[in-house]
Motif scaffolding. Structure first.
Motif, PDB file in Angstrom:
ATOM      1  N   ARG A 114       1.247  -1.161   0.196  1.00 24.55           N
ATOM      2  CA  ARG A 114      -0.165   0.254   0.103  1.00 24.55           C
ATOM      3  C   ARG A 114       0.805   1.489  -0.167  1.00 24.55           C
ATOM      4  O   ARG A 114       0.645   2.412  -0.639  1.00 24.55           O
ATOM      5  CB  ARG A 114      -1.158  -0.425   1.472  1.00 24.55           C
ATOM      6  CG  ARG A 114      -2.340  -1.052   0.930  1.00 24.55           C
ATOM      7  CD  ARG A 114      -2.868  -0.272   1.662  1.00 24.55           C
ATOM      8  NE  ARG A 114      -3.212  -1.483   3.543  1.00 24.55           N
ATOM      9  CZ  ARG A 114      -3.396  -2.636   3.572  1.00 24.55           C
ATOM     10  NH1 ARG A 114      -3.633  -3.429   2.210  1.00 24.55           N
ATOM     11  NH2 ARG A 114      -2.426  -3.500   4.323  1.00 24.55           N
ATOM     12  N   GLU A 115       1.760   1.214   0.782  1.00 22.58           N
ATOM     13  CA  GLU A 115       3.257   1.859   0.847  1.00 22.58           C
ATOM     14  C   GLU A 115       3.239   2.754  -0.109  1.00 22.58           C
ATOM     15  O   GLU A 115       3.092   3.528  -1.168  1.00 22.58           O
ATOM     16  CB  GLU A 115       3.908   2.814   1.671  1.00 22.58           C
ATOM     17  CG  GLU A 115       3.093   2.380   3.605  1.00 22.58           C
ATOM     18  CD  GLU A 115       4.606   2.418   4.393  1.00 22.58           C
ATOM     19  OE1 GLU A 115       5.220   1.336   3.874  1.00 22.58           O
ATOM     20  OE2 GLU A 115       3.609   1.590   5.720  1.00 22.58           O
ATOM     21  N   GLU A 118       1.014   3.942  -3.015  1.00 24.22           N
ATOM     22  CA  GLU A 118       1.222   5.144  -2.510  1.00 24.22           C
ATOM     23  C   GLU A 118       1.719   6.502  -3.476  1.00 24.22           C
ATOM     24  O   GLU A 118       1.053   7.608  -4.305  1.00 24.22           O
ATOM     25  CB  GLU A 118       0.927   5.528  -1.322  1.00 24.22           C
ATOM     26  CG  GLU A 118       0.042   7.293  -0.772  1.00 24.22           C
ATOM     27  CD  GLU A 118      -0.044   7.451   0.568  1.00 24.22           C
ATOM     28  OE1 GLU A 118       0.683   8.406   1.079  1.00 24.22           O
ATOM     29  OE2 GLU A 118      -0.383   6.426   1.302  1.00 24.22           O
ATOM     30  N   GLU A 122       1.503   8.710  -7.356  1.00 24.36           N
ATOM     31  CA  GLU A 122       1.837   9.784  -6.907  1.00 24.36           C
ATOM     32  C   GLU A 122       3.405  10.220  -8.294  1.00 24.36           C
ATOM     33  O   GLU A 122       2.730  11.642  -9.043  1.00 24.36           O
ATOM     34  CB  GLU A 122       2.492  10.960  -6.020  1.00 24.36           C
ATOM     35  CG  GLU A 122       2.031  10.677  -4.703  1.00 24.36           C
ATOM     36  CD  GLU A 122       2.352  11.369  -3.282  1.00 24.36           C
ATOM     37  OE1 GLU A 122       3.670  11.835  -3.666  1.00 24.36           O
ATOM     38  OE2 GLU A 122       2.002  10.965  -2.575  1.00 24.36           O
TER      39      GLU A 122
END
Length: 171
Positions: A114-115, A118, A122
């Motif tokens: 998940r990190e 993300e 971006e």
């Protein structure tokens, strides 16, 4: 001078006066440019673009099984298995028993996955914004909406088509 999609269509500056076949060339050029930039911004992501797409689909679409994930992304199940193996090895996703069928596997993102998504989302969002920088905001929205609708129409008409193969057949 920036010309909107609507202005171009109504003033004969490209869209309505283009000869048959130009659509394919235009789409091919956009796809090449996008692919090249996409590869650059997801560098370091396990399994590259496909790894990004898998993790994105797992998080945003929550497919019920590995088979459903493969169908959504139009990735051959054998290839998908290897890609998921790499993502599992990198602790980005894990396989768990599918709630609907204990024999099937559901792919879920780990906290690290998940990190990572993300961070890469971006980068991809910034890249896409740069790619579309020559268009006004209204045209960006119109273009992405129309391409999304067209893609879904084609996907429904040709559910087995594999988007990744498009790059292999560009001139």
């Amino acid at each position: 001078m920036m010309v909107s999609v609507t202005e171009a269509a109504t003033h004969g500056t490209g869209l309505d006066s283009a000869p048959p076949g130009d659509l394919g060339w235009n789409l091919g050029m956009v796809l090449r440019g996008y692919q090249s930039l996409f590869e650059d911004v997801v560098e370091g992501m396990p399994s590259g673009i496909r790894g990004f797409q898998i993790v994105s689909a797992v998080i945003h679409r929550d497919p019920p099984s590995q088979q459903a994930l493969g169908a959504h992304l139009a990735i051959d199940r054998t290839v998908l298995t290897y890609l998921i193996d790499d993502l599992v090895k990198a602790d980005v996703v894990e396989r768990i028993p599918a709630p609907s069928d204990r024999r099937a596997r559901k792919i879920v993102a780990t906290d690290k996955g998940r990190e990572l998504l993300e961070k890469y989302e971006e980068r991809v969002a910034h890249m896409e914004s740069d790619l579309l920088a020559g268009l006004g905001e209204a045209d960006r929205k119109t273009l992405t909406s129309l391409i999304g609708r067209l893609a879904m129409d084609i996907h429904r008409a040709q559910p087995g088509s594999i988007p990744c193969e498009a790059m292999d057949h560009l001139p």
